[in-house]
Every structure is written in structure tokens, then in C-alpha cells.
Motif scaffolding. Structure first.
Motif, mmCIF file in Angstrom:
data_model
loop_
_atom_site.group_PDB
_atom_site.id
_atom_site.type_symbol
_atom_site.label_atom_id
_atom_site.label_comp_id
_atom_site.label_asym_id
_atom_site.label_seq_id
_atom_site.Cartn_x
_atom_site.Cartn_y
_atom_site.Cartn_z
ATOM 1 N N GLU A 156 8.822 8.709 -13.235
ATOM 2 C CA GLU A 156 8.194 9.822 -13.950
ATOM 3 C C GLU A 156 8.996 10.184 -15.196
ATOM 4 O OE1 GLU A 156 6.318 11.957 -9.944
ATOM 5 O OE2 GLU A 156 8.188 12.667 -10.839
ATOM 6 N N THR A 157 10.305 10.155 -15.067
ATOM 7 C CA THR A 157 11.165 10.478 -16.204
ATOM 8 C C THR A 157 10.981 9.484 -17.336
ATOM 9 O OG1 THR A 157 12.805 11.527 -14.768
ATOM 10 C CG2 THR A 157 13.551 10.791 -16.938
ATOM 11 N N LEU A 158 10.933 8.201 -17.007
ATOM 12 C CA LEU A 158 10.744 7.175 -18.033
ATOM 13 C C LEU A 158 9.394 7.318 -18.716
ATOM 14 C CD1 LEU A 158 12.298 4.055 -16.277
ATOM 15 C CD2 LEU A 158 13.248 5.355 -18.174
ATOM 16 N N HIS A 159 8.351 7.620 -17.930
ATOM 17 C CA HIS A 159 7.026 7.831 -18.525
ATOM 18 C C HIS A 159 7.051 9.020 -19.483
ATOM 19 C CE1 HIS A 159 4.642 4.799 -16.582
ATOM 20 N NE2 HIS A 159 4.942 5.215 -15.369
ATOM 21 N N ALA A 160 7.678 10.113 -19.051
ATOM 22 C CA ALA A 160 7.728 11.315 -19.885
ATOM 23 C C ALA A 160 8.518 11.067 -21.161
ATOM 24 C CB ALA A 160 8.331 12.477 -19.091
ATOM 25 N N LEU A 161 9.644 10.364 -21.055
ATOM 26 C CA LEU A 161 10.430 10.038 -22.245
ATOM 27 C C LEU A 161 9.638 9.163 -23.206
ATOM 28 C CD1 LEU A 161 13.916 9.289 -20.635
ATOM 29 C CD2 LEU A 161 13.357 11.224 -22.107
ATOM 30 N N ALA A 162 8.902 8.200 -22.651
ATOM 31 C CA ALA A 162 8.117 7.298 -23.491
ATOM 32 C C ALA A 162 7.037 8.049 -24.257
ATOM 33 C CB ALA A 162 7.488 6.200 -22.635
ATOM 34 N N LEU A 166 19.034 6.902 -13.392
ATOM 35 C CA LEU A 166 18.454 6.050 -14.424
ATOM 36 C C LEU A 166 19.418 4.937 -14.817
ATOM 37 C CD1 LEU A 166 16.834 8.784 -16.674
ATOM 38 C CD2 LEU A 166 15.588 6.927 -15.570
ATOM 39 N N LEU A 167 20.698 5.290 -14.932
ATOM 40 C CA LEU A 167 21.697 4.295 -15.305
ATOM 41 C C LEU A 167 21.866 3.255 -14.213
ATOM 42 C CD1 LEU A 167 24.407 6.581 -16.948
ATOM 43 C CD2 LEU A 167 22.563 5.299 -18.039
ATOM 44 N N GLU A 168 21.840 3.701 -12.942
ATOM 45 C CA GLU A 168 21.942 2.749 -11.833
ATOM 46 C C GLU A 168 20.763 1.789 -11.857
ATOM 47 O OE1 GLU A 168 22.102 5.159 -8.385
ATOM 48 O OE2 GLU A 168 24.136 5.892 -8.776
ATOM 49 N N ARG A 169 19.589 2.323 -12.115
ATOM 50 C CA ARG A 169 18.395 1.468 -12.160
ATOM 51 C C ARG A 169 18.464 0.483 -13.317
ATOM 52 N NH1 ARG A 169 12.027 2.958 -11.720
ATOM 53 N NH2 ARG A 169 11.226 1.347 -13.109
ATOM 54 N N SER A 170 18.958 0.976 -14.470
ATOM 55 C CA SER A 170 18.958 0.111 -15.655
ATOM 56 C C SER A 170 19.946 -1.034 -15.535
ATOM 57 C CB SER A 170 19.282 0.941 -16.906
ATOM 58 O OG SER A 170 20.637 1.330 -16.911
ATOM 59 N N THR A 171 20.968 -0.886 -14.679
ATOM 60 C CA THR A 171 21.956 -1.951 -14.538
ATOM 61 C C THR A 171 21.738 -2.792 -13.286
ATOM 62 O OG1 THR A 171 23.447 -0.401 -13.409
ATOM 63 C CG2 THR A 171 23.718 -0.647 -15.779
ATOM 64 N N ALA A 172 20.695 -2.482 -12.500
ATOM 65 C CA ALA A 172 20.420 -3.240 -11.288
ATOM 66 C C ALA A 172 19.920 -4.636 -11.646
ATOM 67 C CB ALA A 172 19.376 -2.524 -10.444
ATOM 68 N N PRO A 173 20.218 -5.657 -10.784
ATOM 69 C CA PRO A 173 19.803 -7.033 -11.097
ATOM 70 C C PRO A 173 18.308 -7.187 -11.268
ATOM 71 C CG PRO A 173 21.423 -7.008 -9.330
ATOM 72 C CD PRO A 173 21.043 -5.578 -9.562
#
Length: 208
Positions: free
Chosen positions: A80-86, A125-132
């Protein structure tokens, strides 16, 4: 001290809207305007962040001089956060955390073009962005772009939390000019519009 930031409030519940307006009245740097009038910032209060709420956000931003939006929701997921930022949200808060100080801070940050997120949500968000397996869509090509230095990451983390240049400088033991230069270099290198765009881009591209 500059002119107060003009702010309007959008909420489906009129009681909640009135309460939010009352909260903002306690901030001397905010000037409340009526819904529908031209404003610098819109505070949008919702229960959830689904398609209808995102459509309201899109419509709010889809005017010739779009206001920056601070979105206050009962809860916020990473997606939801990524959608809102976009869609152009410049501040995100949970309703239980939106006391006078935090709400005013998010509004004023949005008014100067900065982006504010709850620290724990930023960490997720940072954990997700660095996940494989964090790739997906058109972000894959962005992940191959130039990486950020440790100094740039540190600065952007504090920008995302809503801190001003002088405060970031004190926390990191840099000069304010160094902080401004770091942010300027990031926005120029990635062809971004402003500090808020830099935070959103870095999160979505996995650069933080």
C-alpha cells in the motif's frame, strides 16, 4: 519563518475530518482552507488503502497545480505504501500515531517537498527492497543502476523520516551544505524532481 502552509482535510467521516482540522489548528505554521480550495497540502484520512482510496489520491493529485498529500490510514502495508508513493503521496502516517506533533511535522515536510514515513515501515520497505526475490515489473532495470554510497543512504533515510537539512547535518556530523550537496547529487544523477522523488525512487528501486 515563511508563510504558513495551506492545508485542507479529506475524510469520509465528518467527525474525523473535524477532529483532524482541530488538531491542525494547534500548529501555527499551518493555514487551514476548505476542501476544494487550492491548497499546498491535503491531509487524507482513510480506514484502509484500497482501490477506492487510491483513486481519490489519484484524483486529488490530478489537477493543474497538484497538492502534496499526507495519507493517514488505520494501518499501512508495504504494498500500500509503494502504491501511495507512486501516486504522489508525500507523507504516510498511521492514525494511532498521528498526534499533533507528528501530523504537523508530516504536513510541513510535504509542504517543503520532503517525504515522511514511519521508521518501522521504512525499515520494512528497505528489507523488502534488498531481499533476493524483491524484483518485479519495470523495477528490475532500476536495480542495475548506480548504487548509493553509505553516506547517501544515511542522508536519504533521515529525509524519509521527515528531518530537515540542519537536523540531518547535526545527526550525521556533516555541514548543512554537505547534506544539501548529497541530496542534489542524488537527484541529478538519477534525474529526479526533488527530495521526495529521490526517496520514493530509492525505495522502489532497491537502492537504499
Amino acid at each position: 519563518m515563511g508563510d504558513p502552509v495551506s492545508v485542507s482535510v479529506i475524510a469520509l467521516d465528518p467527525v474525523l475530518e473535524a477532529g483532524t482540522r482541530s488538531t491542525l489548528l494547534a500548529c501555527p505554521d499551518v493555514a487551514l482552507v476548505e476542501r476544494g480550495e487550492e491548497t499546498r497540502v491535503v491531509v487524507m484520512i482513510v480506514d484502509r488503502v484500497g482501490d477506492p482510496e487510491l483513486e481519490v489520491l489519484r484524483t486529488t493529485r490530478g489537477v493543474p497545480r497538484p497538492p502534496d498529500v499526507v495519507l493517514v490510514a488505520s494501518d499501512l502495508t508495504v504494498a500500500e505504501t509503494l502504491h501511495a508513493l507512486a501516486l504522489g503521496a508525500r507523507g504516510l502516517l498511521r492514525r494511532r500515531e498521528a498526534d499533533t506533533g507528528r501530523l504537523a511535522r508530516a504536513v510541513l515536510a510535504a509542504g517543503r517537498g520532503d517525504c515522511t514515513l514511519p521508521p518501522d515501515l521504512l525499515d520494512r520497505l528497505l528489507e523488502r527492497s534488498t531481499a533476493p526475490d524483491a524484483g518485479g515489473g519495470d523495477l528490475g532495470s532500476l536495480r542495475g543502476a548506480d548504487s548509493l554510497s553509505d553516506r547517501e543512504r544515511s542522508v536519504l533515510r533521515l529525509v524519509a523520516e521527515g528531518h530537515e537539512t540542519n537536523e540531518i547535518a547535526r545527526r550525521l556530523c556533516y555541514s548543512p551544505r554537505t547534506v544539501s550537496t548529497v541530496v542534489h547529487d542524488i537527484t541529478r544523477r538519477f534525474r529526479l524532481r526533488n527530495r521526495a522523488h529521490a526517496v520514493a525512487y530509492a525505495l522502489r528501486a532497491g537502492l537504499l
